[in-house]
Motif scaffolding. Structure first.
Motif, mmCIF file in Angstrom:
data_model
loop_
_atom_site.group_PDB
_atom_site.id
_atom_site.type_symbol
_atom_site.label_atom_id
_atom_site.label_comp_id
_atom_site.label_asym_id
_atom_site.label_seq_id
_atom_site.Cartn_x
_atom_site.Cartn_y
_atom_site.Cartn_z
ATOM 1 N N ASP A 37 0.827 -1.208 0.000
ATOM 2 C CA ASP A 37 0.000 0.000 0.000
ATOM 3 C C ASP A 37 0.863 1.261 0.000
ATOM 4 O OD1 ASP A 37 -2.494 -1.211 -0.092
ATOM 5 O OD2 ASP A 37 -2.559 -1.496 2.083
ATOM 6 N N GLY A 38 1.993 1.221 0.709
ATOM 7 C CA GLY A 38 2.865 2.389 0.737
ATOM 8 C C GLY A 38 3.475 2.687 -0.620
ATOM 9 N N VAL A 39 3.901 1.654 -1.328
ATOM 10 C CA VAL A 39 4.453 1.855 -2.671
ATOM 11 C C VAL A 39 3.362 2.345 -3.619
ATOM 12 C CG1 VAL A 39 5.572 0.722 -4.632
ATOM 13 C CG2 VAL A 39 6.241 0.121 -2.302
ATOM 14 N N LEU A 40 2.154 1.756 -3.516
ATOM 15 C CA LEU A 40 1.057 2.207 -4.369
ATOM 16 C C LEU A 40 0.734 3.678 -4.110
ATOM 17 C CD1 LEU A 40 -1.220 1.698 -6.389
ATOM 18 C CD2 LEU A 40 -2.629 0.904 -4.483
ATOM 19 N N ALA A 41 0.720 4.079 -2.851
ATOM 20 C CA ALA A 41 0.438 5.481 -2.540
ATOM 21 C C ALA A 41 1.496 6.401 -3.145
ATOM 22 C CB ALA A 41 0.368 5.668 -1.032
ATOM 23 N N ARG A 42 2.744 5.969 -3.116
ATOM 24 C CA ARG A 42 3.806 6.802 -3.697
ATOM 25 C C ARG A 42 3.680 6.872 -5.208
ATOM 26 N NH1 ARG A 42 5.866 10.332 -4.896
ATOM 27 N NH2 ARG A 42 8.000 11.131 -4.663
ATOM 28 N N LEU A 43 3.345 5.756 -5.840
ATOM 29 C CA LEU A 43 3.169 5.763 -7.294
ATOM 30 C C LEU A 43 1.933 6.563 -7.686
ATOM 31 C CD1 LEU A 43 3.994 2.030 -8.169
ATOM 32 C CD2 LEU A 43 5.484 4.024 -8.395
ATOM 33 N N ALA A 44 0.859 6.420 -6.912
ATOM 34 C CA ALA A 44 -0.362 7.180 -7.217
ATOM 35 C C ALA A 44 -0.121 8.668 -7.066
ATOM 36 C CB ALA A 44 -1.502 6.726 -6.311
ATOM 37 N N ASP A 45 0.696 9.051 -6.102
ATOM 38 C CA ASP A 45 1.001 10.462 -5.913
ATOM 39 C C ASP A 45 1.819 11.015 -7.072
ATOM 40 O OD1 ASP A 45 1.021 12.852 -4.095
ATOM 41 O OD2 ASP A 45 3.187 12.529 -4.227
ATOM 42 N N PRO A 81 -9.072 -8.478 -8.603
ATOM 43 C CA PRO A 81 -9.245 -7.124 -9.138
ATOM 44 C C PRO A 81 -10.127 -6.229 -8.287
ATOM 45 C CG PRO A 81 -9.425 -8.751 -10.890
ATOM 46 C CD PRO A 81 -9.389 -9.512 -9.604
ATOM 47 N N GLU A 82 -11.144 -6.801 -7.630
ATOM 48 C CA GLU A 82 -12.015 -5.965 -6.811
ATOM 49 C C GLU A 82 -11.246 -5.346 -5.641
ATOM 50 O OE1 GLU A 82 -12.744 -8.950 -7.943
ATOM 51 O OE2 GLU A 82 -14.239 -8.331 -9.425
ATOM 52 N N GLN A 83 -10.421 -6.146 -4.988
ATOM 53 C CA GLN A 83 -9.611 -5.593 -3.908
ATOM 54 C C GLN A 83 -8.607 -4.565 -4.431
ATOM 55 O OE1 GLN A 83 -7.795 -8.829 -1.773
ATOM 56 N NE2 GLN A 83 -9.759 -9.793 -1.242
ATOM 57 N N ALA A 84 -8.045 -4.822 -5.613
ATOM 58 C CA ALA A 84 -7.103 -3.860 -6.183
ATOM 59 C C ALA A 84 -7.800 -2.546 -6.525
ATOM 60 C CB ALA A 84 -6.448 -4.456 -7.433
ATOM 61 N N ARG A 85 -9.013 -2.631 -7.052
ATOM 62 C CA ARG A 85 -9.747 -1.396 -7.365
ATOM 63 C C ARG A 85 -10.045 -0.606 -6.087
ATOM 64 N NH1 ARG A 85 -12.598 -5.007 -11.064
ATOM 65 N NH2 ARG A 85 -12.043 -4.495 -13.218
ATOM 66 N N ALA A 86 -10.347 -1.314 -5.007
ATOM 67 C CA ALA A 86 -10.590 -0.615 -3.737
ATOM 68 C C ALA A 86 -9.329 0.094 -3.259
ATOM 69 C CB ALA A 86 -11.079 -1.612 -2.690
ATOM 70 N N ARG A 87 -8.161 -0.521 -3.422
ATOM 71 C CA ARG A 87 -6.907 0.134 -3.040
ATOM 72 C C ARG A 87 -6.638 1.350 -3.921
ATOM 73 N NH1 ARG A 87 -3.696 -3.770 -0.225
ATOM 74 N NH2 ARG A 87 -5.162 -5.185 0.803
ATOM 75 N N LEU A 88 -6.927 1.235 -5.208
ATOM 76 C CA LEU A 88 -6.717 2.362 -6.111
ATOM 77 C C LEU A 88 -7.642 3.524 -5.760
ATOM 78 C CD1 LEU A 88 -6.369 0.407 -9.486
ATOM 79 C CD2 LEU A 88 -4.556 1.632 -8.294
ATOM 80 N N THR A 89 -8.876 3.206 -5.429
ATOM 81 C CA THR A 89 -9.807 4.262 -5.024
ATOM 82 C C THR A 89 -9.339 4.950 -3.755
ATOM 83 O OG1 THR A 89 -11.635 3.050 -6.053
ATOM 84 C CG2 THR A 89 -12.204 4.751 -4.463
ATOM 85 N N ALA A 90 -8.836 4.169 -2.799
ATOM 86 C CA ALA A 90 -8.331 4.750 -1.559
ATOM 87 C C ALA A 90 -7.113 5.637 -1.800
ATOM 88 C CB ALA A 90 -7.993 3.647 -0.570
ATOM 89 N N ALA A 91 -6.370 5.346 -2.896
ATOM 90 C CA ALA A 91 -5.199 6.151 -3.222
ATOM 91 C C ALA A 91 -5.553 7.397 -4.034
ATOM 92 C CB ALA A 91 -4.188 5.307 -3.993
ATOM 93 N N GLY A 92 -6.845 7.628 -4.261
ATOM 94 C CA GLY A 92 -7.268 8.821 -4.979
ATOM 95 C C GLY A 92 -7.363 8.655 -6.471
ATOM 96 N N LEU A 93 -7.393 7.423 -6.975
ATOM 97 C CA LEU A 93 -7.483 7.162 -8.400
ATOM 98 C C LEU A 93 -8.827 6.531 -8.730
ATOM 99 C CD1 LEU A 93 -3.924 5.673 -9.064
ATOM 100 C CD2 LEU A 93 -4.653 8.054 -9.276
ATOM 101 N N ARG A 94 -9.192 6.649 -10.006
ATOM 102 C CA ARG A 94 -10.436 6.040 -10.482
ATOM 103 C C ARG A 94 -10.082 4.848 -11.354
ATOM 104 N NH1 ARG A 94 -13.145 7.213 -15.107
ATOM 105 N NH2 ARG A 94 -11.988 9.181 -15.320
#
Length: 615
Positions: A123-131, A181-194
């Motif tokens: 989740d930390g790496v995803l947040a950094r990439l999403a940012d 994929p459903e769990q991944a989409r939830a993580r992406l949404t939490a990171a501010g992405l659609r």
């Protein structure tokens, strides 16, 4: 090599100096991922490749400004030599406030994190990439499937991985990583992405040769296109490896069970950062349905796009096709990229329908399908009974049947057949019977070596079963025709694989020596190897019984001869035998003397005749 010799490398800290992450498996021009990036990345866009990727992707992104984020210093040096800007040190090494139009993490977040720096977790790496995604930008993220086909067929369980790269082993027990994929989409949404489109990746999530839209994969479980694509990807992707069971069979079974995307080895998700002032860079509706890596030079990646009239073929990313060879050295078959410009026929794959009918011992359906298939080939033959172009190579694994081959209301009506991929073409025409025998031989070999149940006797060899299938198709095929078809199969396969002369000879010998007791070609499956061993044991039992029957027969005949010999010896010593022999001997001598006198008389008469009469 030091950083002075590679000034385009930034070392903010956390780099791994004695490690390499670059994938061993390389695909032509980056494979389907490269073709997808060519669609997602517009000209002049800023692109961040986060994690190890195929260096060929840099060639596909020559129209963009690329920055590579790696944890391996040797890999950074290798990519810097290709003209890319490289940051080595993990996600914490990204410049604060840096933004990119497209961020690609096709190896997953785990491959971005360095053990020499602070550990952020998935989740930390995803947040950094999403940012790092700019407003209106796109993130392309790969998520591995802990219950994918590649893990279900692996000989080593996922929890026992002790490779150097397995610092932490992720599975369904690890809730820190998404498992679907459903769990991944939830993580992406939490990171501010659609979250947007999702592609199922086969057969290797880190280097997929096939990307299929997950929604379409679940929506059309009986599609002949998906059947052929998944079977081909898994059969070729696991060649030479040892597996528990056939991954191609498992992938197709999962497809028909509606689990084609659920059991995919990985998923490739696209997500966007909303920006009210501009549209996103990638439109899910404009993305292909299927992207398939082709092994033929000049074709590259084959795409299937969804248009107003349905699915259509489209070949992209191919290099210039080589000039055709002279007639004396022309290959038996070739791949024509120009033919990949038309609709994709709908229906079920003929091979699957025939296998299903064999398993159900449904001879009526087999006769209906095979006779319709043979008549369909005959309609495409010329006046001399020869097939050319794509029809000559229209085997059961490249032909779809509309309406699943159901019997029409009219008894005389035949099912509708169509070539799935028309780009496979024969360079020289084939005789109709040879082309049919080649297709039936391929199916018979797969049926027998694969261990499938069928309604015929187990003593049939591959050539014999081909003749039987030809009879069901209404054609009288001889073993000589089947032998000619095997030679044609060797030449065509060698041409499509690009084998040299020695490779062609070895391939021809292998095809001639295929027996029902052999395991199928491709991955070394424990399941299929055991079935091959069972067939060999049954064949040895049959041969042992035949040998015992032959020995018993010889023993009984030998006993009868001994009894007859004893009877003769007994009679030869009796008084009646001796009296008879004394009576017969003068007659035998007289007959022998009469024959000698006749010969002398004939010789004397021939000497007295003039030379003209003797001639």
């Amino acid at each position: 090599m030091t950083t002075e010799t590679a000034p385009r490398i930034a070392l903010p800290g956390g780099e791994m100096l004695a490690w390499s992450d670059l994938p061993e498996q390389r695909l032509v021009e980056g494979g389907p991922l490269g073709a997808l990036l060519a669609r997602v990345v517009p000209a002049g866009a800023r692109v961040l490749l986060a994690g190890p990727h195929d260096p060929a992707l840099l060639d596909r992104l020559a129209h963009a400004e690329v920055t590579c984020l790696l944890r391996s210093h040797p890999d950074g040096v290798a990519l810097a030599d290709r003209g890319a800007r490289v940051v080595v040190g993990g996600p914490t090494g990204l410049p604060v406030g840096g933004r990119w139009d497209v961020v690609v993490a096709a190896a997953g977040p785990d491959a971005v994190e360095s053990v020499e720096g602070p550990r952020l977790g998935w989740d930390g790496v995803l947040a950094r990439l999403a940012d790092a995604v700019a407003p209106g930008g796109t993130l392309l993220l790969q998520v591995g499937n802990p219950l994918g086909v590649h893990r279900l067929v692996a000989t080593t369980p996922w929890y026992a991985d002790r490779a150097d790269s397995a610092w932490s082993v992720g599975g369904v027990l690890d809730t820190g990583r998404p498992a679907n994929p459903e769990q991944a989409r939830a993580r992406l949404t939490a990171a501010g992405l659609r979250a947007g489109a999702c592609f199922a990746a086969y057969p290797d999530p880190s280097a997929p040769s096939v990307l299929v839209a997950a929604d379409e994969l679940d929506r059309r479980p009986t599609s002949g296109l998906f059947d052929a694509v998944l079977h081909g990807a898994c059969a070729g992707g696991f060649t030479g490896t040892t597996v528990l069971q056939d991954p191609a069979r498992l992938a197709v079974d999962a497809l028909y069970a509606g689990l084609g995307s659920a059991l995919a080895p990985g998923w490739l998700l696209l997500a966007h950062r909303p920006d009210p002032q501009r549209s996103t860079l990638a439109d899910a509706d404009a993305l292909p349905v299927v992207l398939v890596q082709s092994g033929s030079a000049g074709v590259g990646v084959v795409e299937v796009v969804d248009g107003p009239d349905g699915w259509r073929w489209q070949a992209t990313g191919g290099s210039a096709r080589p000039a055709p060879a002279p007639f004396a050295t022309r290959e038996a078959a070739r791949r024509d990229a120009d033919a990949l410009d038309g609709p994709v026929p709908e229906g079920r794959l003929l091979r699957t329908l025939l296998l299903d009918a064999c398993l159900r011992r449904d001879l009526d359906t087999l006769r209906h399908l095979l006779r319709g298939y043979a008549d369909w080939l005959a309609d495409r033959a010329d006046a001399d009974g020869r097939l050319a172009g794509s029809a000559a190579l229209a085997g059961t694994d490249n032909v779809v049947v509309a309406d699943g081959g159901a019997r029409p209301a009219t008894a005389d009506a035949a099912p509708a057949f169509a070539v799935l991929d028309p780009s496979w073409r024969a360079s020289t025409p084939l005789d109709l019977d040879v082309a049919l025998a080649r297709s039936l031989w391929r199916f018979a070999a797969a049926l027998l070596t694969g261990g499938y149940a069928h309604p015929w006797t187990s003593t049939l060899d591959v050539a014999g079963l081909t003749v039987v299938l030809g009879g069901l198709a209404g054609r009288d095929l001889s073993r000589a025709t089947v032998a000619e078809a095997v030679e044609a199969e060797a030449a065509i396969t060698a041409a499509l694989r690009g084998l040299d002369a020695d490779g062609r000879v070895r391939l021809a010998d292998e095809l001639r020596g295929v027996t029902p007791t052999d395991p199928p070609a491709g991955p070394r499956s424990y399941q299929q190897l055991r079935e091959a061993w069972v067939r060999q044991r049954e064949e040895m039992t049959r041969l042992a019984a035949l040998l015992k029957w032959t020995e018993d027969l010889l023993t009984s005949r030998e006993r009868a001869l001994r009894r007859a010999d004893a009877t003769i010896n007994l009679l030869s010593g009796s008084l009646s035998y001796r009296v008879g022999r004394l009576a017969i001997t003068p007659a035998r001598l007289a007959k022998r003397g009469a024959r000698a006198a006749k010969r002398r008389a004939t010789a004397a008469l021939s000497q007295r005749r003039p030379p003209e009469e003797q001639q």
